[in-house]
Enzyme design. Sequence first.
Site, mmCIF file in Angstrom:
data_model
loop_
_atom_site.group_PDB
_atom_site.id
_atom_site.type_symbol
_atom_site.label_atom_id
_atom_site.label_comp_id
_atom_site.label_asym_id
_atom_site.label_seq_id
_atom_site.Cartn_x
_atom_site.Cartn_y
_atom_site.Cartn_z
ATOM 1 N N LEU A 31 -34.326 -9.291 -1.530
ATOM 2 C CA LEU A 31 -35.676 -8.739 -1.684
ATOM 3 C C LEU A 31 -36.139 -8.135 -0.369
ATOM 4 O O LEU A 31 -37.314 -8.202 -0.025
ATOM 5 C CB LEU A 31 -36.653 -9.835 -2.152
ATOM 6 C CG LEU A 31 -36.534 -10.278 -3.608
ATOM 7 C CD1 LEU A 31 -37.606 -11.313 -3.950
ATOM 8 C CD2 LEU A 31 -36.656 -9.083 -4.570
ATOM 9 N N ALA A 86 -36.987 -4.936 1.445
ATOM 10 C CA ALA A 86 -37.242 -3.516 1.191
ATOM 11 C C ALA A 86 -36.694 -2.685 2.336
ATOM 12 O O ALA A 86 -36.504 -3.183 3.444
ATOM 13 C CB ALA A 86 -38.741 -3.291 1.039
ATOM 14 N N GLY A 87 -36.435 -1.422 2.080
ATOM 15 C CA GLY A 87 -35.916 -0.564 3.145
ATOM 16 C C GLY A 87 -35.511 0.790 2.613
ATOM 17 O O GLY A 87 -36.135 1.313 1.673
ATOM 18 N N LEU A 114 -16.730 -10.660 -3.224
ATOM 19 C CA LEU A 114 -16.736 -10.707 -1.758
ATOM 20 C C LEU A 114 -17.795 -9.764 -1.215
ATOM 21 O O LEU A 114 -17.865 -8.606 -1.610
ATOM 22 C CB LEU A 114 -15.376 -10.282 -1.213
ATOM 23 C CG LEU A 114 -14.149 -10.987 -1.783
ATOM 24 C CD1 LEU A 114 -12.871 -10.367 -1.215
ATOM 25 C CD2 LEU A 114 -14.208 -12.476 -1.479
ATOM 26 N N LYS A 121 -21.879 2.571 -7.047
ATOM 27 C CA LYS A 121 -20.817 2.923 -8.001
ATOM 28 C C LYS A 121 -20.888 2.030 -9.247
ATOM 29 O O LYS A 121 -20.716 2.508 -10.373
ATOM 30 C CB LYS A 121 -19.477 2.741 -7.281
ATOM 31 C CG LYS A 121 -18.255 2.701 -8.136
ATOM 32 C CD LYS A 121 -16.998 2.615 -7.283
ATOM 33 C CE LYS A 121 -16.611 1.210 -6.890
ATOM 34 N NZ LYS A 121 -16.042 0.368 -7.928
ATOM 35 N N CYS A 124 -19.865 -0.509 -3.501
ATOM 36 C CA CYS A 124 -19.948 -1.272 -4.757
ATOM 37 C C CYS A 124 -21.231 -1.029 -5.546
ATOM 38 O O CYS A 124 -21.176 -0.566 -6.684
ATOM 39 C CB CYS A 124 -19.802 -2.763 -4.445
ATOM 40 S SG CYS A 124 -18.329 -3.114 -3.486
ATOM 41 N N ASP A 184 0.862 -1.182 0.000
ATOM 42 C CA ASP A 184 0.000 0.000 0.000
ATOM 43 C C ASP A 184 0.890 1.221 0.000
ATOM 44 O O ASP A 184 1.985 1.191 0.558
ATOM 45 C CB ASP A 184 -0.921 -0.005 1.217
ATOM 46 C CG ASP A 184 -2.194 0.770 0.929
ATOM 47 O OD1 ASP A 184 -3.240 0.127 0.703
ATOM 48 O OD2 ASP A 184 -2.139 2.012 0.886
ATOM 49 N N ARG A 214 -18.920 4.093 3.272
ATOM 50 C CA ARG A 214 -18.962 4.590 1.896
ATOM 51 C C ARG A 214 -20.393 4.485 1.339
ATOM 52 O O ARG A 214 -21.016 3.427 1.433
ATOM 53 C CB ARG A 214 -17.965 3.823 1.021
ATOM 54 C CG ARG A 214 -16.527 4.259 1.314
ATOM 55 C CD ARG A 214 -15.518 3.447 0.558
ATOM 56 N NE ARG A 214 -15.422 2.089 1.065
ATOM 57 C CZ ARG A 214 -14.653 1.150 0.524
ATOM 58 N NH1 ARG A 214 -13.931 1.430 -0.533
ATOM 59 N NH2 ARG A 214 -14.611 -0.061 1.049
ATOM 60 N N GLY A 260 -26.498 0.846 -0.185
ATOM 61 C CA GLY A 260 -25.341 1.736 -0.109
ATOM 62 C C GLY A 260 -24.087 0.910 -0.282
ATOM 63 O O GLY A 260 -24.111 -0.165 -0.891
HETATM 64 C C1 UGA Z 1 -21.741 -6.282 -2.989
HETATM 65 C C2 UGA Z 1 -22.102 -7.648 -3.590
HETATM 66 O O1 UGA Z 1 -23.155 -8.230 -2.816
HETATM 67 C C3 UGA Z 1 -20.876 -8.581 -3.581
HETATM 68 O O2 UGA Z 1 -21.206 -9.814 -4.213
HETATM 69 C C4 UGA Z 1 -19.736 -7.893 -4.358
HETATM 70 O O3 UGA Z 1 -18.579 -8.683 -4.390
HETATM 71 C C5 UGA Z 1 -19.414 -6.576 -3.673
HETATM 72 O O4 UGA Z 1 -20.594 -5.751 -3.681
HETATM 73 C C6 UGA Z 1 -18.300 -5.916 -4.428
HETATM 74 O O5 UGA Z 1 -18.491 -5.562 -5.591
HETATM 75 O O6 UGA Z 1 -17.198 -5.829 -3.890
HETATM 76 P P1 UGA Z 1 -21.447 -5.371 -0.495
HETATM 77 O O7 UGA Z 1 -21.187 -4.033 -1.095
HETATM 78 O O8 UGA Z 1 -20.549 -5.893 0.573
HETATM 79 O O9 UGA Z 1 -21.414 -6.510 -1.619
HETATM 80 O O10 UGA Z 1 -22.918 -5.303 0.096
HETATM 81 P P2 UGA Z 1 -24.299 -6.086 -0.125
HETATM 82 O O11 UGA Z 1 -24.436 -7.154 0.863
HETATM 83 O O12 UGA Z 1 -24.508 -6.417 -1.540
HETATM 84 O O13 UGA Z 1 -25.322 -4.929 0.290
HETATM 85 C C7 UGA Z 1 -25.359 -3.708 -0.438
HETATM 86 C C8 UGA Z 1 -26.458 -2.822 0.093
HETATM 87 O O14 UGA Z 1 -27.732 -3.335 -0.257
HETATM 88 C C9 UGA Z 1 -26.461 -2.618 1.608
HETATM 89 O O15 UGA Z 1 -26.654 -1.257 1.890
HETATM 90 C C10 UGA Z 1 -27.643 -3.440 2.060
HETATM 91 O O16 UGA Z 1 -28.234 -2.942 3.231
HETATM 92 C C11 UGA Z 1 -28.587 -3.298 0.874
HETATM 93 N N1 UGA Z 1 -29.567 -4.389 0.746
HETATM 94 C C12 UGA Z 1 -29.163 -5.671 0.568
HETATM 95 C C13 UGA Z 1 -30.930 -4.081 0.773
HETATM 96 O O17 UGA Z 1 -31.342 -2.912 0.926
HETATM 97 N N2 UGA Z 1 -31.830 -5.111 0.640
HETATM 98 C C14 UGA Z 1 -31.446 -6.387 0.461
HETATM 99 O O18 UGA Z 1 -32.334 -7.265 0.329
HETATM 100 C C15 UGA Z 1 -30.070 -6.683 0.430
#
Ligand code: UGA
Length: 432
Positions: free
Chosen positions: A248, A250-251, A151, A261, A258, A31, A325, A255
């Site tokens: 699925l 809702a909320g 991940l 963006k 990933c 890094d 983020r 954020g």
């Molecule tokens: C996401 C993907 O799920 C990973 O597979 C991927 O590798 C990663 O991005 C990446 O590109 O590095 P992550 O950002 O850790 O992973 O978070 P998620 O678990 O996908 O959740 C993202 C957002 O969606 C959170 O704010 C979560 O609260 C929200 N969410 C998730 C909902 O509002 N409803 C849901 O049913 C599921």
Amino acid sequence: MTRIAVIGTGYVGLVTSACLADQGCEVTGLDRRQDLVDALELGEVPIHEAGLAPLLEAGRNSDRLRFTTSYAAALAGAEIAILCVDTPMSETGAADTSRLMSAVDSVAAAASSDLVVVIKSTAPVGTARDVHERLSRHPGRFTVVSNPEFLQQGHAVDDFRRPRRVVVGTETGEPIRELRDLYEPLGSPVITTTWETAELAKYASNAFLATKISFINEIAAICDAVGADVREVADAMGLDPRIGRSFLNAGIGYGGSCLPKDVAALVHTAREGGHDALLLSAVASVNDLLPSRTVSRLYQALGSLKGKRIALLGLAFKPETDDLRSAPSITLAAALQAEGALVTAYDPVVRSIATPGGAIEAAASALEALEGADAALLVTEWPEIVSLDWQAAAKTMRGHVLLDGRNAVSDAAIAGTGLRRIGVGVPEHTDG
Ligand code: UGA
């Protein structure tokens, strides 16, 4: 023992480094931030990620995991360099690959032998080809591979060790021995394809997850309009294996570093290719509208928000991480402050958030944040928050509104508290 240089020690780089060292590889994480490298060398763990701390410690103890700021040291004798540099969103929505490209140049300048250059950063379609061209200006034999990560923060160590799939993109679509050796022991399906297909597979996956979330949030708005319950709608839909229940919920929207963006970047890629990605643009728009919809609901419940105390429960963008983020908590806090509300907050791991209206320090406990609050706004469904003593919470609050932004608190949990629970796409529930 395979020698690997991992470039970038953010959450993907750190998890990748620790897991590969655990697999028996000799890993050097690089890094450019000296303070971060010093902290890692001292055994400090800079992020909250389940299972990471013991792996980092084991790596240090076995001497298979080192950290440095020097490209020459990281690449000495390395067969593989894995790029885990971030690709933030630029003003146009496109992913900014400048840091990635400068890391590529540094790798090329420091490499002393044949090197497999693996792009694990989420990088737009065409990046592997660009990197290949860039590397051809340097002496030395480089093989470029696109190997996107899947991940999920909070489960990243598990996801690395037991991936649902591994995607490996090469120039010709033919497998590469070094990557096969790395991933075969994991026993997961490996899809070997071209650079472009691998890159798009990553964006398509995240865009699809975002689409599911925005879809169910749209259905939630319809549920509110017609008096249906989105949780049961999602359960009914999810039992169909063609649909599936996951993502699925809702909320207040998605954020993190990933999904927001990557949807924006894919819309941009499509536009550059002459295609207007209408569905994906709508996915982003639905998500962007959710904070103001949430504030409106508080308005409906409390009247003017001026001078009202609102307690945010949960700040991280999702449970089991300290990542802020694109966290909905920040947009919500800023919107509430702009309305003149006094915002207090609690999160099990995040200590403060910065907003244009001033930083908000997290209280020492949820109950402390709720003291004298006119409303509680549940932002992140940490188990500790969902299973709060709602009786005690109701007693310490001045008002009785609980806006459950994750539909996480059951009717039973607030039985006898007098709280008025307002959810997202679920019938309102007042107890007591
Ligand atoms: C996401 C993907 O799920 C990973 O597979 C991927 O590798 C990663 O991005 C990446 O590109 O590095 P992550 O950002 O850790 O992973 O978070 P998620 O678990 O996908 O959740 C993202 C957002 O969606 C959170 O704010 C979560 O609260 C929200 N969410 C998730 C909902 O509002 N409803 C849901 O049913 C599921």
